[in-house]
Design a protein around this motif. Structure first.
Motif, PDB file in Angstrom:
ATOM      1  N   PHE B  43       0.824  -1.204   0.000  1.00 37.44           N
ATOM      2  CA  PHE B  43       0.000   0.000   0.000  1.00 37.44           C
ATOM      3  C   PHE B  43       0.862   1.260   0.000  1.00 37.44           C
ATOM      4  O   PHE B  43       0.609   2.208  -0.738  1.00 37.44           O
ATOM      5  N   ASP B  44       1.914   1.237   0.806  1.00 36.99           N
ATOM      6  CA  ASP B  44       2.769   2.415   0.881  1.00 36.99           C
ATOM      7  C   ASP B  44       3.350   2.770  -0.471  1.00 36.99           C
ATOM      8  O   ASP B  44       3.420   3.931  -0.857  1.00 36.99           O
ATOM      9  N   ASN B  45       3.773   1.736  -1.193  1.00 38.64           N
ATOM     10  CA  ASN B  45       4.384   1.991  -2.489  1.00 38.64           C
ATOM     11  C   ASN B  45       3.346   2.542  -3.461  1.00 38.64           C
ATOM     12  O   ASN B  45       3.587   3.528  -4.153  1.00 38.64           O
ATOM     13  N   LEU B  46       2.164   1.929  -3.492  1.00 38.12           N
ATOM     14  CA  LEU B  46       1.130   2.401  -4.405  1.00 38.12           C
ATOM     15  C   LEU B  46       0.795   3.860  -4.096  1.00 38.12           C
ATOM     16  O   LEU B  46       0.666   4.682  -4.992  1.00 38.12           O
ATOM     17  N   GLU B  47       0.686   4.155  -2.794  1.00 38.80           N
ATOM     18  CA  GLU B  47       0.354   5.527  -2.425  1.00 38.80           C
ATOM     19  C   GLU B  47       1.438   6.498  -2.882  1.00 38.80           C
ATOM     20  O   GLU B  47       1.145   7.577  -3.385  1.00 38.80           O
ATOM     21  N   SER B  48       2.677   6.083  -2.743  1.00 38.86           N
ATOM     22  CA  SER B  48       3.748   7.010  -3.110  1.00 38.86           C
ATOM     23  C   SER B  48       3.778   7.213  -4.627  1.00 38.86           C
ATOM     24  O   SER B  48       4.084   8.300  -5.117  1.00 38.86           O
ATOM     25  N   VAL B  49       3.431   6.175  -5.377  1.00 41.33           N
ATOM     26  CA  VAL B  49       3.377   6.332  -6.841  1.00 41.33           C
ATOM     27  C   VAL B  49       2.311   7.349  -7.213  1.00 41.33           C
ATOM     28  O   VAL B  49       2.549   8.281  -7.976  1.00 41.33           O
ATOM     29  N   VAL B  50       1.109   7.182  -6.632  1.00 42.67           N
ATOM     30  CA  VAL B  50       0.022   8.088  -6.986  1.00 42.67           C
ATOM     31  C   VAL B  50       0.371   9.509  -6.553  1.00 42.67           C
ATOM     32  O   VAL B  50       0.124  10.465  -7.279  1.00 42.67           O
ATOM     33  N   ARG B  51       0.971   9.631  -5.368  1.00 44.25           N
ATOM     34  CA  ARG B  51       1.310  10.961  -4.884  1.00 44.25           C
ATOM     35  C   ARG B  51       2.292  11.646  -5.830  1.00 44.25           C
ATOM     36  O   ARG B  51       2.126  12.806  -6.186  1.00 44.25           O
ATOM     37  N   SER B  52       3.307  10.882  -6.250  1.00 49.48           N
ATOM     38  CA  SER B  52       4.303  11.533  -7.104  1.00 49.48           C
ATOM     39  C   SER B  52       3.764  11.791  -8.507  1.00 49.48           C
ATOM     40  O   SER B  52       4.314  12.597  -9.238  1.00 49.48           O
ATOM     41  N   SER B  53       2.671  11.111  -8.882  1.00 52.29           N
ATOM     42  CA  SER B  53       2.083  11.367 -10.199  1.00 52.29           C
ATOM     43  C   SER B  53       1.074  12.504 -10.146  1.00 52.29           C
ATOM     44  O   SER B  53       0.629  12.978 -11.191  1.00 52.29           O
ATOM     45  N   ALA B  54       0.682  12.901  -8.930  1.00 54.58           N
ATOM     46  CA  ALA B  54      -0.467  13.799  -8.797  1.00 54.58           C
ATOM     47  C   ALA B  54      -0.276  15.109  -9.551  1.00 54.58           C
ATOM     48  O   ALA B  54      -1.197  15.592 -10.208  1.00 54.58           O
ATOM     49  N   MET B  55       0.929  15.659  -9.487  1.00 53.09           N
ATOM     50  CA  MET B  55       1.115  16.969 -10.086  1.00 53.09           C
ATOM     51  C   MET B  55       1.013  16.909 -11.618  1.00 53.09           C
ATOM     52  O   MET B  55       0.295  17.692 -12.228  1.00 53.09           O
TER      53      MET B  55
END
Lengths: 504, 330, 347
Positions: B43-55
């Motif tokens: 979950f942590d990894n998936l969240e970090s991927v989405v976060r870094s893609s957000a912008m």
């Protein structure tokens, strides 16, 4: 005649595309010095057959014989070298290039190192242009020529090789009557030189003027070959669509409702000047004239696409000024435009969305488009116009020309207009659908619409109109009632010949 | 269930692959990365991927709207630099609230200028936004005097401005919430409102749209407002996350954003595509990057893979529309 | 009807203005055909008056060398854009060719070759450019995907290749003859300026005199017509992609000879600059129109502007604003000049 060796013979040609058998065992032959018309509805396989002939498609089965010699043509240039030349329907020219470059496109004469040999090019093109009585030179840019002259450039391509067979695919689609005469002269000259001509057209009167024999295709199959002198339009139509058509003229009742549109002294620069006419409810007014006479421009002005330079427009007895299509629509005007694919439809959208497009802003539930209301409108006009589409989700681009045109008409009927303007309602549509659309226009008028029909086809105008307005070079030359009008006085009116001069 | 399956497959498997190629590629890539690295699907990894893609994702939303209407916007990268530098610089001078307002107003004005030239004057969008790319880059440098900007380190932990890039709601990072929230709003507008329908019509056939009474110029103009608004939001996220900005922070983003849009399957010809597709395109870009890194490939290997994926995705799309795989151009 | 009128629009102006004496009229008409050269003359005079350092032979040589990099790529881009395509990957190819060339000449295999070690390196660099161009062209040909997308992908991918290949490191040319070449002169002109000028003339001849050139216009003007006429459009476009790939690689090599080194970030944003120069020169994005004389003018305009403003000590960022403004202004003027043709249909 029968023992003459054919210049070109096709035997049992089969061409399939994934899921479609476009040509199914078609036979066809052209003799030297004859004009052989090829007819059939859209999708009957005429264009595919011609592309096989011109080396653009390879047939799956069957063979092509040129002077009894089996021949395989892998590309258009090989076809040209075999003496088979295709004159395209859509002008197939590069506007930025010169006349000479266009005529020899794909096989420009080379000197060493791949340089274009301008001397040879100019000489050869000059000779050809002279033969065609063209008043422009080899170095003129094609972009500067009128449509008719561009067509002459296209025809000049036919003369670059010793042609055995020249194929004309709908060559008159963009020509005026005067220019047609020049084209027919060229065809007759080629014919006299012993060249075989294949002539494709939807227009019966042309076919019967120019051709010696007629071959008909339907659904990719060969339906038969007729000798023109021994047949009539009805027989050809029967072969094409499998039934006869009603060619009767419109019987005008002469009883119409209130004045819907009154136009007085309307001008738009040099496009049209001092145009005055009116249209009543329940009446069909036909506009007839040559291409460029200003008919479409009047429609565009009424629809808010052009700004008039003078004159007034009255709708239901009140003056209006129309600055945009949105305002025209608000005033109850609908325009079924001239070019279905470019102006009428968003081809990548589905049927429903196309039909509701002009009123989508009014069909909301909350902030969103109401799906139910939209589907209801689509269903209503699908039934009323007999639109044949698998579902409302089908993309309009996948429908036949006739059904596409019905979608455009449905889109504007759904707006419940007081005035319906229809520009070239049957251009590029096959004979069967044509009659349907003519009947539809009559029916609409009967149900109370005021209708303006613009057309370049005389039979169409004569068939649907209660009143005919003839135009010549941006001016109205004469107005006819349905009882007065006939082919002769209409041709005079649109050629700028007044009645007196014609008599003298 | 069977009806959903039917809807998805449309009856035949080949059609399914062609139409939903991008989904299938996405799932296949997820599985492959999942097998290759056990950290990938955490979950942590998936969240970090989405976060870094957000912008990139937020910017891609606006660009998608522009692309559906049949135009391009290459100025979003420069505009991001401009917005971020401005909001960060003004933060200490006039406070975070006014800073955001002023920055948004300026970015919207730039978008309006694009929209005016492309919608009303009807200039070619590629060249106009190319010119604006250069001009806005210059404006940013003029504004900052060529220096990088920072929010005063002593206030970085206390200002409420930090919430956009560093905050969270119920454990979900704020950039993710902003991205998905904005995607939902823009997606609904594009898919279900009359305005959205008009955007598709203008992109599909602008002449026919005008003949249908749609005010084409206004629609095109408005798409550039949407695009610049999204850039403004991205600038807030970036500024808040980094608490500072370089002058050229958005350099090259215009094409990366466009790559995400294309990857999602929105055609550059206009008239087709959707926000959902773009969200998927953005996530694919993010997962390619993350997955390859976890598998131990160098950072830039992701660009090579992106290249291949873009070509394959678009080829499938083109082929599906044409009904066969090999083009007729010879 | 609207179509026939549209074609007549642009031609009117030169003819009406050209009524004066023949010498003036022909040069006037020439200028109107290449409006960018009027701009070149104006900025040239402007900077000659505004700064003392501008008007000198040494500075002109500088300008030619500075513009040669963009200029070489712009030559190839002109062909591709007349074709109706575009190539966004040129900047990445610049970096790839420069890195390959500088790296390969240092390979131990060639250690004993002396200065000849430069030869295989340059061949490899140019070959990589041509190969990537061929790949772009092949994909455009075989898949029918728009060139914008194909080369956008390549732009990312090739840049990725560069970073992976170089390990994000800069390379330095160990052979000093390589860097000397970048600084050398021939018959009073810098060698790099010669390279640029010679290729400019060469591409001009190819485009205006050869069959391939005529076909380039035909394909961009009306692809359908070109196919109908039997031109093999796919291979034709591929050749032009190979040409632009060659020039991008050559630009990368000349750039690295100037620096005696290569960096993985070399050539960033070049695609945008090159497209700007080419469009300034009158090449249409829609294809079918453009020429090398215009492109040369566009490249010079940018070069003189950069150089002049640098000499006037205007900060570099104003150049960016001015350049963007000029690009939009040129587009706007072009639109206004060609407007008569539309006959006022309000679309």
């Amino acid at each position: 005649m029968s023992d003459v060796k054919p210049a070109l013979r096709l035997e049992g040609i089969v061409k399939t595309f994934p899921g479609v058998r476009a040509l199914d065992g078609v036979d066809f032959e052209v003799r030297p010095g004859e004009v052989h018309a090829l007819m059939g509805e859209n999708g009957a396989g005429k264009s595919t057959l011609m592309k096989v002939l011109a080396g653009m498609y390879q047939p799956n089965e069957g063979q092509i014989l040129i002077e009894d010699r089996p021949t395989i043509m892998a590309n258009p240039i090989e076809a040209k070298h075999n003496g088979v030349i295709l004159i395209h329907q859509e002008l197939s020219l590069a506007e930025q290039l010169t006349v000479a470059e266009n005529i020899f496109l794909g096989e420009l004469p080379r000197s060493r190192l791949g340089f274009v040999d301008w001397k040879i090019l100019d000489d050869r093109v000059g000779t050809i242009l002279q033969k065609l009585n063209c008043d422009f030179g080899p170095r003129t840019k094609v972009g500067k020529l009128s449509i008719a002259k561009k067509q002459m450039v296209e025809i000049a391509r036919a003369l670059t090789h010793e042609g055995r067979v020249v194929v004309f695919d709908e060559p008159t689609a963009s020509l005026t009557d005067a220019e047609k005469v020049v084209l027919f002269d060229v065809i007759n000259e080629l014919k006299a030189d012993g060249v075989g001509i294949v002539y494709i057209s939807h227009r019966m009167e042309e076919i019967f003027t120019i051709s010696d024999r007629i071959t008909v295709l339907r659904d990719g199959t060969y339906r038969g070959t007729l000798t023109t002198a021994e047949t009539d339009e009805d027989e050809v139509t029967q072969l094409m669509i499998g039934r006869s058509l009603d060619y009767s003229r419109n019987e005008s009742s002469g009883e119409f409702g209130d004045l819907v549109l009154e136009v007085a002294g309307l001008s738009c620069g040099k496009l049209f000047e001092d145009v005055s006419f009116n249209v009543r409810a329940g009446e069909v007014v036909g506009f007839y004239g040559l291409v460029g006479a200003g008919r479409t421009e009047i429609a565009e002005t009424l629809f808010g696409l052009r700004e008039p330079t003078a004159g007034s427009i009255r709708l239901n007895s009140s003056d209006v000024s129309i600055a945009s299509p949105a305002e025209a629509i608000a005033n109850g005007i609908s325009l079924v435009p001239e070019s279905r694919k470019e102006q009428g439809l968003v081809l990548g959208m589905n049927c429903r969305d196309n039909i509701t497009l002009p009123q989508v802003g009014d069909m909301t539930a909350g902030p969103f488009v109401s799906n139910g209301a939209e589907v209801a409108i689509y269903d209503m006009y699908r039934d009323r116009l007999d639109i044949k589409a698998p579902t409302w989700r089908s993309l309009v681009g996948n429908l036949s020309g006739g059904n596409q045109q019905k979608i455009v008409i449905g889109k504007w009927l759904a707006m419940k207009p007081r005035l319906l303007i229809v520009d070239e309602p049957t251009r590029g549509i096959d004979v069967g659908s044509k009659a349907e659309i003519h009947n539809l226009i009559r029916e609409l008028a009967r149900s109370g619409y005021a209708v303006i029909v613009i057309s370049s086809e005389m039979p169409e105008i004569l068939r649907v109109s209660d009143r005919v307005i003839a135009m010549y070079q941006g001016r109205i030359t004469r107005e006819f009632t349905a009882a007065e009008v006939n082919e002769d006085n209409l041709v005079q009116a649109i050629s700028g010949i007044s009645g007196d001069e014609a008599a003298a | 269930m069977s009806s959903i399956a039917q809807k998805l497959t449309g009856g035949d498997l080949k059609g399914l692959v062609a139409r939903n190629g991008i989904f299938i590629a996405f799932i296949a890539a997820m599985i492959a990365f999942g097998i290759g690295s056990d950290k990938f699907l955490s979950f942590d990894n998936l969240e970090s991927v989405v976060r870094s893609s957000a912008m990139i994702g937020v910017m891609a939303l606006g660009v998608t709207v522009v692309v559906i209407s049949g135009n391009l916007d290459l100025s979003v990268g420069s505009m991001l630099s401009f917005g971020t530098v401005m909001v960060v610089d003004l933060h200490d001078k006039i406070g975070p609230g006014p800073a955001i307002l002023v920055m948004m107003a300026c970015v919207l004005a730039l978008g309006a200028f694009n929209g005016f030239l492309i919608g009303f004057v009807r200039l070619n969008s590629l060249i106009v936004t190319l010119g604006m790319l250069s001009a806005i880059q210059g404006l940013t440098l003029i504004y900052s005097g060529g220096k990088n900007v920072d929010i005063d380190p002593s206030t970085q932990d206390t200002t409420w401005f930090r919430v956009f890039g560093r905050g969270d709601i119920a454990g979900v990072d704020m950039p993710i919430i902003i991205f998905f929230g904005l995607a939902l709003i823009v997606g609904m507008i594009v898919a279900f409102t009359p305005y959205g329908r008009r955007i598709y019509a203008v992109g599909g056939n602008s002449t026919a749209a005008v003949f249908s009474g749609i005010r084409r110029r206004r629609v095109v103009f408005s798409t550039y407002l949407v695009s610049s608004f999204c850039v403004g939001v991205a600038a807030i996220i970036l500024g808040s996350r980094v608490m500072g900005s370089q002058n050229n922070v958005g350099q090259g983003y215009e094409l990366l954003v466009l790559a995400a849009v294309i990857l999602g399957g929105t055609s550059l010809l206009g008239g087709s595509g959707s926000i959902l597709k773009t969200v998927i395109g953005v996530l694919i870009l993010g997962f390619i990057q993350n997955g390859l890194l976890l598998l131990g490939y160098p950072y830039f290997a992701q660009w090579i893979v992106t290249w291949i994926v873009i070509i394959l995705a678009v080829w499938l799309d083109v082929a599906a529309k044409r009904g066969r795989l090999l083009s007729s151009i010879s | 009807m609207a179509e026939s009128a549209a074609g007549q629009g642009p031609s009117k102006l030169p003819r009406e203005l050209g009524k004066g004496s023949s010498g003036w009229s022909s040069s006037l008409r020439w200028l109107l055909g290449h409006p960018i050269w009027a701009f070149v003359v104006i900025v040239f005079i402007f900077f000659s008056l505004m700064t003392d350092d501008f008007f000198s032979l040494g500075n002109f040589q500088n300008i030619l060398v500075q513009t040669s990099t963009l200029g070489l790529i712009a030559l190839g881009m002109t062909l591709v854009m007349i074709n109706g395509n575009i190539d966004l990957s040129v900047g990445a190819v610049v970096a790839l060719a420069a890195s390959l060339t500088v790296d390969i000449m240092g390979w131990p295999v060639f250690e004993s070759w002396g200065n000849l070690q430069i030869l295989p390196a340059v061949v490899a660099g140019l070959g990589a450019g041509v190969l990537l161009g061929a790949l772009n062209g092949l994909i455009v040909w075989k898949t029918g995907v728009d060139a914008f997308i194909v080369t956008l992908g390549a732009m990312l991918g090739v840049r990725g290749l560069v970073f992976v290949y170089t390990g994000e490191q800069s390379f330095f040319a160990m052979n000093f003859a390589y860097a000397d070449f970048g600084a050398s002169s021939f018959l009073g002109l810098p060698t790099l300026a010669w390279v640029f000028l010679v290729f400019t003339v060469l591409v001009h001849i190819v485009l205006s005199r050869t069959v391939h050139g005529a076909n380039t216009y035909a394909v961009g003007d009306n692809r359908e017509a070109a196919v109908n006429a039997g031109i093999r459009v796919g291979p034709h476009m591929m050749i032009n992609f190979m040409i632009v790939g060659f020039f991008a690689a050559l630009a990368g090599i000349t750039l690295s000879t100037q620096m005696g080194a290569s960096t993985p970030n070399l050539g960033r944003d070049y695609e945008l600059w090159v497209i700007t120069a080419t469009v300034l020169g009158g090449t249409k994005l829609t294809g079918g129109a453009g020429n090398i004389i215009g492109t040369f003018g566009g490249v010079l305009a940018i070069g003189i502007l950069r150089n002049g403003m640098n000499l006037m000590q205007v900060p570099a960022f104003y150049v960016l604003v001015i350049l963007g403004a000029i690009l939009i202004a040129v587009l706007f003027l072009d639109k206004q000049l060609n407007r008569q043709g539309e006959e006022g249909l309000r679309l």
